[in-house]
Design an enzyme around this catalytic site. Structure first.
Site, short mmCIF file in Angstrom:
data_model
loop_
_atom_site.label_atom_id
_atom_site.label_comp_id
_atom_site.label_asym_id
_atom_site.label_seq_id
_atom_site.Cartn_x
_atom_site.Cartn_y
_atom_site.Cartn_z
CB SER A 129 -6.47 52.37 18.10
OG SER A 129 -6.56 51.82 19.39
CG HIS A 134 -2.12 50.38 20.39
ND1 HIS A 134 -1.80 51.35 19.47
CD2 HIS A 134 -3.43 50.58 20.72
CE1 HIS A 134 -2.87 52.11 19.25
NE2 HIS A 134 -3.86 51.66 19.98
#
Length: 243
Positions: A134, A170
């Site tokens: 991330s 994501h």
């Protein structure tokens, strides 16, 4: 041991959960891959949690995950002050440096205050494998989409830029991730780049993409390229499933 060439493993892949609470976690396939890229089965593995404010429960979870695995875990903490006397010496002594998720904007700002950005570049060039999930994936790039500034996703364009691309994390997990990356690249706010579904990662050797991988069947990596008319061409990448 170190990587043969400067290597970055940029992912949307997490620790493997055992389902019995926040400390019931183990290394995932991408963490084992990071060790392979560093040419060792027992890596010195340092966790950087500044994107999450060096939250102690998250640091504890990483130690719990790697306990008894052969990974030699440590961490670098910058809140409220560095936990090691010599940041450069500690990071350059690692085989793998792994960066957790959270606020990529805060992460890069704090690193720059402490000169960690320059040390990480030195470590990368020396063969220490840089990786993360991330925010820990976006940070190595020019930028990407982020919730660093609030719940509405926005563009972030102030990454470290070791890799001269944009990075979308994501990609399959939040409705706005894909269209926002297309908007940012199409407008020229971000350069061409790559994206990963949750569970996928990208291996870069030097500044070239080497391979897309995933920790289970289904997640993919993608190449994102701006066309002359300002639209974005999204191309799924061949993605190897790690065992």
């Amino acid at each position: 041991m170190t990587a043969d060439v400067p290597t970055i493993l940029a992912t949307s892949a997490f620790l493997r959960s055992g389902g019995r609470g926040p400390l019931d976690v183990r290394p995932g396939a991408v963490h084992r891959l990071a060790a392979e890229l560093a040419n060792t089965k027992t890596p010195r593995f340092c966790f950087l949690g500044q994107a999450g404010g060096d939250a102690e429960p998250r640091i504890a979870a990483y130690y719990a995950a790697f306990a008894g695995t052969g990974f030699r875990a440590s961490h670098l903490q910058l809140f409220p002050m560095p936990n090691v006397a010599d940041i450069r010496a500690h990071l350059l002594a690692q085989d793998v440096i792994w960066v957790g998720g959270g606020s990529v904007a805060n992460l890069c700002a704090v690193w720059r205050v402490h000169g960690v950005d320059e040390i990480l570049h030195e470590a990368w060039q020396a063969g220490v494998v840089l990786g993360g999930v991330s925010a820990g994936s976006i940070c190595w790039h020019v930028g990407g989409s982020t919730d660093s500034f609030g719940p509405q996703l926005r563009g972030f364009t102030d990454g470290l830029g070791f890799l001269p691309f944009s990075n979308g994390v994501h990609y399959d997990a939040e409705d706005r991730r894909r269209p926002l990356m297309h908007e940012l690249i199409g407008s020229g706010a971000l350069p061409d780049g790559y994206a990963t579904d949750d569970g996928a990662g990208l291996i870069f050797r030097g500044t070239s993409l080497s391979e897309a991988v995933a920790d289970h069947q289904g997640p993919r990596g993608y190449e994102l390229r701006r066309t002359p008319d300002g639209t974005v061409l999204e191309t799924p990448l061949p993605t190897r499933v790690l065992t």
